[in-house]
Design an enzyme around this catalytic site. Structure first.
Site, PDB file in Angstrom:
ATOM      1  CB  CYS A 163      72.388 -46.007 -15.650  1.00  0.00           C
ATOM      2  SG  CYS A 163      72.949 -44.905 -16.957  1.00  0.00           S
ATOM      3  CB  CYS A 211      79.690 -43.049 -20.118  1.00  0.00           C
ATOM      4  SG  CYS A 211      78.097 -42.620 -19.374  1.00  0.00           S
ATOM      5  CB  CYS A 234      63.617 -31.870 -11.448  1.00  0.00           C
ATOM      6  SG  CYS A 234      64.081 -30.796 -10.086  1.00  0.00           S
ATOM      7  CD  GLN A 249      66.069 -28.333 -18.055  1.00  0.00           C
ATOM      8  OE1 GLN A 249      66.330 -29.468 -17.690  1.00  0.00           O
ATOM      9  NE2 GLN A 249      65.316 -27.517 -17.335  1.00  0.00           N
TER      10      GLN A 249
END
Length: 447
Positions: A89, A168, A403, A276
């Site tokens: 992240c 996580c 994307c 996805q």
């Protein structure tokens, strides 16, 4: 003549103060020191910080935040205890609302500056689960001899080592809360030093694991994995060599799928297939795309980069005919089979490299037909090659799922300035919360 070795530039060791002007497209704070751009991980726009240089280059420098002297009102406490080291992240320190605004701004700036286009309407963002959303991932695994422990997870943000993490927050809970169990499992193996990767795929009702192993598993190790899979309700696949060696050892008849209940469709997929990663976004994205196509039941629709039929099947419920095109033959065959399993008979599928040359594409039979609407969902590289053929297809409406803002902007510019379309609207979809990844949807209409 011997070449002179270039000296590695020595980095300042003392913290440097900076005022952050903006966020880059990668989610790093941007400052200027002596006229040179510095990208600072962990800093937010409007903040005053101190940072440590991590690299110096000709065009720009990079750094890691040391201390926040004046914080942005958008700064929040990261939820994950491993956020400072894990590279999975990059934006947990930015509030969810501010993340959406940042992504919308990134998309709109790219459209304007790279494509010279602006949407007539900016759609409200599609938002979903911010945590525990990620249903597909490749996790590294490594036995660290000096620490006498196994690490399982993502790589560190700064460097190539695996992060030492026990959980996580963005992975689906069937995996994200089980990292310590994975570590313990591998540690107890005879071949604990030859398991480099665990691939994860999560469907609506099941979670599959692909265990990459560099040496043949002993009977004991294989039994340990079987017991682990049964105890934790995993489907278990082994991969001794390349991707084509992946095979299931439990259960006897594995099944992975996700549903679009509003369209009465069920999409089956394999653990290696692309799908996805955020199901809550996908279940909103597909209806939005179908709505934007404005189908009446009479249209012929072309679905490019169709994959497993994520859009194809729902569109087929509201169109006369849908042609799906995808580069991966395995996925094309699965999409064809899935359509029939759903009782859908008004679709056809073609395997084709949609990023191929003019010579490769011009003989494709599906390119010689006419379509009322086109939907495309290309990879990060965009759809430049196939868009060159859109003029002769003469579709009245195009929905583009993107994307990557830069390639969306480039392709939007081509559609508007070369092929006679207008950009009716565009908006972001928060497919990857806590990261700088920008997913968006745009609709074009023939002028």
């Amino acid at each position: 003549m011997a070449r002179r070795r270039s000296r590695k530039q020595k980095l300042p060791q003392e913290p440097v103060q900076a005022e952050i002007e903006s966020l880059s497209h990668e989610g790093r704070g941007v400052a200027h020191i002596d006229g040179k751009a510095v990208f600072i991980s962990g800093a937010l726009a409007g903040e005053k910080v101190t940072f440590i240089y991590s690299s110096k280059r000709r065009s720009h420098d990079e750094g890691k935040i040391e201390e926040v002297l004046e914080a942005s009102p958008d700064r929040v406490e990261p939820k994950c205890q491993h956020y400072e080291i894990c590279g999975g992240c990059s934006l947990q320190h930015l509030s969810s609302e501010a993340q959406i605004q940042y992504k919308q701004k990134s998309m709109l700036e790219s459209l304007k500056h790279l494509g010279d286009v602006e949407p007539q309407e900016v759609f409200d963002a599609i938002r979903g689960d911010s945590w525990g959303y990620r249903r597909k991932a490749r996790l590294g695994a490594k036995f660290v001899f000096k620490k006498d422990k196994v690490l399982v997870g993502f790589r560190e943000r700064h460097g190539g080592f695996l992060a030492d993490m026990q959980s996580c927050e963005v992975l689906h809970e069937s995996v994200g809360k089980k990292l310590e169990a994975f570590q313990k499992m591998i540690y107890e193996m005879d071949s604990r030093d030859s398991t480099p990767q665990i691939e994860v795929a999560v469907g609506d009702e099941a979670t599959a694991l692909i265990i990459r192993h560099l040496k043949p598993l002993s009977e004991g190790d294989q039994q340990k994995w079987l017991d682990f899979a049964k105890e934790n309700h995993y489907q278990l696949y082994l991969q001794p060599k390349g991707p084509d060696t992946v095979h299931c050892i439990y259960p006897e008849k594995p099944e992975l799928y996700y549903q679009h209940k509003s369209f009465d469709t069920k999409v089956h997929f394999g653990p290696q297939d692309f799908f996805q990663v955020n199901s809550s976004i996908n279940r909103q994205m597909v209806p939005r795309a179908v709505e934007l196509l404005k189908l009446t039941g009479k249209e012929r629709v072309l679905d490019l980069f169709c994959g497993l039929g994520n859009f194809t099947l729902p569109i087929a419920r509201h169109a006369a005919h849908v042609t799906g095109v995808e580069g991966d033959l395995v996925m094309v065959n699965r999409a064809r089979k899935t359509a029939l399993a759903n009782g859908i008979e008004n679709t056809e599928y073609f395997a084709c490299n949609l990023m191929g040359t003019e010579l490769e594409l011009k003989t494709e039979p599906w390119l010689k037909q006419q379509y009322d609407c086109i939907l495309l969902d290309p990879p990060r590289s965009g759809a430049k090659e196939i868009i060159e053929h859109f003029g002769k297809l003469n579709a009245k409406r195009i929905v583009y799922v993107s994307c990557h803002p830069a390639t969306l902007a480039r392709d939007a510019g081509e559609l508007v300035h070369t092929h006679g379309y207008k950009l009716l609207g565009a908006g972001v979809m928060d497919m990857f919360p806590q990261t700088a990844h920008v997913e968006s949807i745009a609709v074009f209409e023939k002028r």
